[in-house]
Design an enzyme around this catalytic site. Structure first.
Site, PDB file in Angstrom:
ATOM      1  N   ASN A  17      -4.166 -16.239 -36.663  1.00 39.74           N
ATOM      2  CA  ASN A  17      -4.779 -17.143 -37.652  1.00 39.74           C
ATOM      3  C   ASN A  17      -4.669 -16.580 -39.066  1.00 39.74           C
ATOM      4  OD1 ASN A  17      -6.056 -19.676 -36.495  1.00 39.74           O
ATOM      5  ND2 ASN A  17      -6.696 -18.123 -35.014  1.00 39.74           N
ATOM      6  N   ARG A  89     -17.438 -10.406 -34.054  1.00 41.27           N
ATOM      7  CA  ARG A  89     -18.749  -9.809 -34.224  1.00 41.27           C
ATOM      8  C   ARG A  89     -19.627 -10.864 -34.892  1.00 41.27           C
ATOM      9  NH1 ARG A  89     -20.387  -3.878 -36.278  1.00 41.27           N
ATOM     10  NH2 ARG A  89     -22.464  -4.435 -36.957  1.00 41.27           N
ATOM     11  N   ILE A  90     -20.858 -10.978 -34.442  1.00 40.90           N
ATOM     12  CA  ILE A  90     -21.747 -11.991 -35.016  1.00 40.90           C
ATOM     13  C   ILE A  90     -22.429 -11.402 -36.254  1.00 40.90           C
ATOM     14  CG2 ILE A  90     -23.851 -13.337 -34.629  1.00 40.90           C
ATOM     15  CD1 ILE A  90     -22.891 -13.763 -31.732  1.00 40.90           C
ATOM     16  N   LEU A  91     -22.368 -12.135 -37.348  1.00 41.85           N
ATOM     17  CA  LEU A  91     -22.984 -11.667 -38.596  1.00 41.85           C
ATOM     18  C   LEU A  91     -24.471 -12.017 -38.584  1.00 41.85           C
ATOM     19  CD1 LEU A  91     -20.121 -12.867 -40.962  1.00 41.85           C
ATOM     20  CD2 LEU A  91     -20.666 -10.476 -40.407  1.00 41.85           C
ATOM     21  N   ASN A 105     -15.352 -20.230 -40.335  1.00 41.82           N
ATOM     22  CA  ASN A 105     -14.946 -19.652 -39.056  1.00 41.82           C
ATOM     23  C   ASN A 105     -14.071 -20.654 -38.320  1.00 41.82           C
ATOM     24  OD1 ASN A 105     -14.948 -17.848 -36.780  1.00 41.82           O
ATOM     25  ND2 ASN A 105     -16.414 -19.212 -35.780  1.00 41.82           N
ATOM     26  N   HIS A 107     -13.040 -21.745 -34.519  1.00 46.10           N
ATOM     27  CA  HIS A 107     -13.485 -21.577 -33.131  1.00 46.10           C
ATOM     28  C   HIS A 107     -12.576 -22.406 -32.220  1.00 46.10           C
ATOM     29  CE1 HIS A 107     -16.179 -20.619 -29.875  1.00 46.10           C
ATOM     30  NE2 HIS A 107     -16.059 -21.875 -29.494  1.00 46.10           N
ATOM     31  N   GLU A 145     -26.832 -19.067 -39.720  1.00 43.42           N
ATOM     32  CA  GLU A 145     -27.506 -18.085 -38.866  1.00 43.42           C
ATOM     33  C   GLU A 145     -27.362 -18.400 -37.371  1.00 43.42           C
ATOM     34  OE1 GLU A 145     -28.825 -20.290 -40.760  1.00 43.42           O
ATOM     35  OE2 GLU A 145     -30.387 -21.358 -39.654  1.00 43.42           O
ATOM     36  N   ASP A 148     -21.794 -20.366 -34.307  1.00 41.29           N
ATOM     37  CA  ASP A 148     -21.008 -21.604 -34.188  1.00 41.29           C
ATOM     38  C   ASP A 148     -21.838 -22.844 -34.511  1.00 41.29           C
ATOM     39  OD1 ASP A 148     -18.691 -20.180 -33.434  1.00 41.29           O
ATOM     40  OD2 ASP A 148     -19.325 -20.180 -31.337  1.00 41.29           O
ATOM     41  N   GLU A 178      -5.548 -24.720 -34.369  1.00 40.96           N
ATOM     42  CA  GLU A 178      -6.088 -23.659 -35.222  1.00 40.96           C
ATOM     43  C   GLU A 178      -5.211 -23.327 -36.424  1.00 40.96           C
ATOM     44  OE1 GLU A 178      -7.890 -20.205 -33.292  1.00 40.96           O
ATOM     45  OE2 GLU A 178      -7.571 -21.193 -31.382  1.00 40.96           O
TER      46      GLU A 178
END
Ligand code: GAR
Length: 195
Positions: A17, A89-91, A105, A107, A145, A148, A178
């Site tokens: 991507n 990684r989740i922010l 993002n 997905h 927060e 997705d 994508e």
């Protein structure tokens, strides 16, 4: 001419991507923004080589201080827009709340199907095949927060074909959705950032 939005791309793996974004910059599809930094949380990510080949600066940051170190880099490079391109990684909420409508993002499903915590990479396609859906796809959305859960920017449907393996489905979703959607969304949002 108006100034370009300064973009940081966050990656963890192969970086196809990221490559689509770099190619879009070359071809002019992405012209309102410029990728000035690629950050990986994995020093072995092939995405880093793709960035280097394109002459884009790279940084590797990992561990518990990841977000603070990322903040420093984003400030140093005067970043306007962050793109998560295969970033695994989740922010945190405190980080995402500092960048409202400024983090994108990609997905690999049609959100709200097969998304949220635990749904990433090949797992998403394994679950889609297990559930037996006939159509899947990809989504580009703003990051908030909720994993997705942010506002959807673009979506594209892709057929599931009989006998698909997760790998075959992953490839089709990348090729047909994508790699097309992410550059389009990057341009759309970059344009708004500097308008
Ligand atoms: C892509 O399919 C991307 O949508 C997905 O991981 C792959 C990364 O490939 N991202 C997620 O699942 C995030 N939740 P790439 O490194 O070749 O771009």
């Amino acid at each position: 001419m108006t100034e370009k939005a300064r973009i940081a791309v966050l990656v963890s793996g192969g970086g196809t991507n990221l490559q689509a974004l770099l190619d879009a910059q070359q071809s002019g599809i992405l012209h309102s923004g410029e990728i000035v930094l690629v950050v990986s949380n994995n020093s072995k990510a092939y995405a880093l080589e793709r960035a280097a080949k394109a002459g884009v600066e790279t940084a590797v940051r990992k561990g518990p201080a990841f977000e603070d170190e990322l903040r420093a880099l984003l400030q140093q490079y005067r970043i306007d827009l962050i793109i998560l391109a295969g970033f695994m990684r989740i922010l945190s909420e405190s980080f995402t709340s500092e960048w409202p409508n400024r983090i994108l993002n990609v997905h690999p499903s049609l959100i709200p199907a097969f998304c949220g915590k635990g749904y990433y990479g090949l797992r998403v396609h394994e679950e889609a095949l297990r559930r037996g859906v006939k159509v899947t796809g990809a989504t580009v959305h703003f990051v908030n927060e909720i994993p997705d859960g942010g506002e959807i920017i673009l979506q594209k449907a892709v057929d599931v074909l009989p006998g698909d393996t997760p790998e075959q489905l992953q490839r089709r979703v990348m090729e047909q959705a994508e790699w097309i959607l992410l550059p389009q969304a990057a341009e759309l949002v970059s344009k708004g950032v500097k308008a």
